[in-house]
Design a protein around this motif. Structure first.
Motif, PDB file in Angstrom:
ATOM      1  N   VAL A  23       0.824  -1.170   0.080  1.00  0.00           N
ATOM      2  CA  VAL A  23      -0.014  -0.062  -0.152  1.00  0.00           C
ATOM      3  C   VAL A  23       0.872   1.219  -0.059  1.00  0.00           C
ATOM      4  O   VAL A  23       1.824   1.072   0.697  1.00  0.00           O
ATOM      5  N   ARG A  24       0.528   2.166  -0.842  1.00  0.00           N
ATOM      6  CA  ARG A  24       1.458   3.164  -0.876  1.00  0.00           C
ATOM      7  C   ARG A  24       0.678   4.643  -0.033  1.00  0.00           C
ATOM      8  O   ARG A  24      -0.685   4.540  -0.242  1.00  0.00           O
ATOM      9  N   GLU A  80     -12.290  -1.995   2.901  1.00  0.00           N
ATOM     10  CA  GLU A  80     -12.179  -2.064   1.488  1.00  0.00           C
ATOM     11  C   GLU A  80     -11.056  -1.815   0.871  1.00  0.00           C
ATOM     12  O   GLU A  80     -10.176  -2.780  -0.091  1.00  0.00           O
ATOM     13  N   ALA A  81      -9.989  -0.910   1.229  1.00  0.00           N
ATOM     14  CA  ALA A  81      -8.690  -0.749   0.719  1.00  0.00           C
ATOM     15  C   ALA A  81      -7.898  -1.812   1.111  1.00  0.00           C
ATOM     16  O   ALA A  81      -7.295  -2.173   0.131  1.00  0.00           O
ATOM     17  N   TRP A  82      -7.912  -2.331   2.137  1.00  0.00           N
ATOM     18  CA  TRP A  82      -7.028  -3.549   2.585  1.00  0.00           C
ATOM     19  C   TRP A  82      -7.591  -4.697   1.616  1.00  0.00           C
ATOM     20  O   TRP A  82      -6.480  -5.484   1.230  1.00  0.00           O
ATOM     21  N   LEU A 108      -4.870  -0.572   8.573  1.00  0.00           N
ATOM     22  CA  LEU A 108      -4.751  -1.651   7.660  1.00  0.00           C
ATOM     23  C   LEU A 108      -3.619  -2.725   7.969  1.00  0.00           C
ATOM     24  O   LEU A 108      -3.955  -3.916   8.043  1.00  0.00           O
ATOM     25  N   ALA A 109      -2.644  -2.437   8.996  1.00  0.00           N
ATOM     26  CA  ALA A 109      -1.843  -3.381   9.389  1.00  0.00           C
ATOM     27  C   ALA A 109      -2.453  -4.301  10.469  1.00  0.00           C
ATOM     28  O   ALA A 109      -2.155  -5.459  10.296  1.00  0.00           O
ATOM     29  N   VAL A 110      -3.359  -3.949  11.247  1.00  0.00           N
ATOM     30  CA  VAL A 110      -4.297  -4.491  12.478  1.00  0.00           C
ATOM     31  C   VAL A 110      -5.010  -5.484  11.401  1.00  0.00           C
ATOM     32  O   VAL A 110      -5.252  -6.686  11.703  1.00  0.00           O
ATOM     33  N   VAL A 141      -5.841   3.172  16.943  1.00  0.00           N
ATOM     34  CA  VAL A 141      -5.309   2.419  16.361  1.00  0.00           C
ATOM     35  C   VAL A 141      -5.383   1.089  17.373  1.00  0.00           C
ATOM     36  O   VAL A 141      -5.668  -0.047  16.797  1.00  0.00           O
ATOM     37  N   ARG A 142      -5.018   1.253  18.517  1.00  0.00           N
ATOM     38  CA  ARG A 142      -5.333   0.277  19.746  1.00  0.00           C
ATOM     39  C   ARG A 142      -6.478  -0.504  19.701  1.00  0.00           C
ATOM     40  O   ARG A 142      -6.656  -1.566  20.072  1.00  0.00           O
ATOM     41  N   ARG A 143      -7.552   0.467  19.515  1.00  0.00           N
ATOM     42  CA  ARG A 143      -8.965  -0.114  19.671  1.00  0.00           C
ATOM     43  C   ARG A 143      -9.407  -0.395  18.227  1.00  0.00           C
ATOM     44  O   ARG A 143     -10.666  -1.058  18.284  1.00  0.00           O
ATOM     45  N   PHE A 144      -8.896  -0.459  17.090  1.00  0.00           N
ATOM     46  CA  PHE A 144      -9.219  -0.641  15.979  1.00  0.00           C
ATOM     47  C   PHE A 144      -9.973  -2.019  15.591  1.00  0.00           C
ATOM     48  O   PHE A 144     -10.960  -2.338  15.194  1.00  0.00           O
ATOM     49  N   ALA A 145      -9.052  -2.931  16.106  1.00  0.00           N
ATOM     50  CA  ALA A 145      -9.408  -4.406  16.118  1.00  0.00           C
ATOM     51  C   ALA A 145     -10.754  -4.813  17.007  1.00  0.00           C
ATOM     52  O   ALA A 145     -11.387  -5.566  16.578  1.00  0.00           O
TER      53      ALA A 145
END
Length: 155
Positions: A23-24, A80-82, A108-110, A141-145
């Protein structure tokens, strides 16, 4: 090396996720390299609608130094991007390419299986050492999952 979706992994701003997806990330205030391939899909993280692009794109209303206005929409758009990054050239961009873009790349990494508590460090080590600029972006980010159960890569 060019893989997943056609990005060259050596190009500045290209992040390799653990699955091999590329991904860029970029800042919209910097001009595009005319020799670089265009994305096939872009997600733009801005406080107002982005300019028109000659490729398909999505927009997340995301003011600078803040969080997305609609978290459910942000999650759907980033998912969708992932998914598309498996075989398309996907870019994620905001004005400067660090705070919002870094936060989205960490999300996205998550989705790709990186533990949420490690995702910011993962992006800082592989994309930009100053990515994810604010404490609330790191917390997002920590709460994203946990927003809808397990990350998509683990399902």
């Amino acid at each position: 090396m060019t893989t997943a979706g056609g990005w060259d992994e050596q190009t500045p701003g290209v992040l390799r996720l653990p699955s091999g997806r590329l991904v860029r990330g970029r800042g919209l205030r910097r001009p595009l390299d005319p020799a670089a391939p265009a994305p096939s899909y872009g997600v733009y993280l801005l406080g107002k609608p982005p300019q028109a692009f000659p490729w398909e794109s999505g927009w997340i209303r995301w003011p600078d130094f803040r969080l997305p206005r609609d978290r459910a929409d942000a999650r759907a758009t980033l998912t969708e991007a992932w998914e598309r990054a498996a075989d398309e050239r996907v870019e994620i961009a905001c004005g400067g390419g660090r705070g919002r873009t870094g936060t989205a790349l960490a999300c996205l990494a998550v989705l790709d299986g990186v533990p949420p508590e490690e995702a910011v460090a993962y992006v800082r080590a592989r994309y930009d050492r100053r990515a994810v600029e604010t404490p609330w972006q790191r917390a997002y980010v920590r709460r994203f999952a946990g927003r809808r159960g397990r990350p998509a890569a683990a399902e």
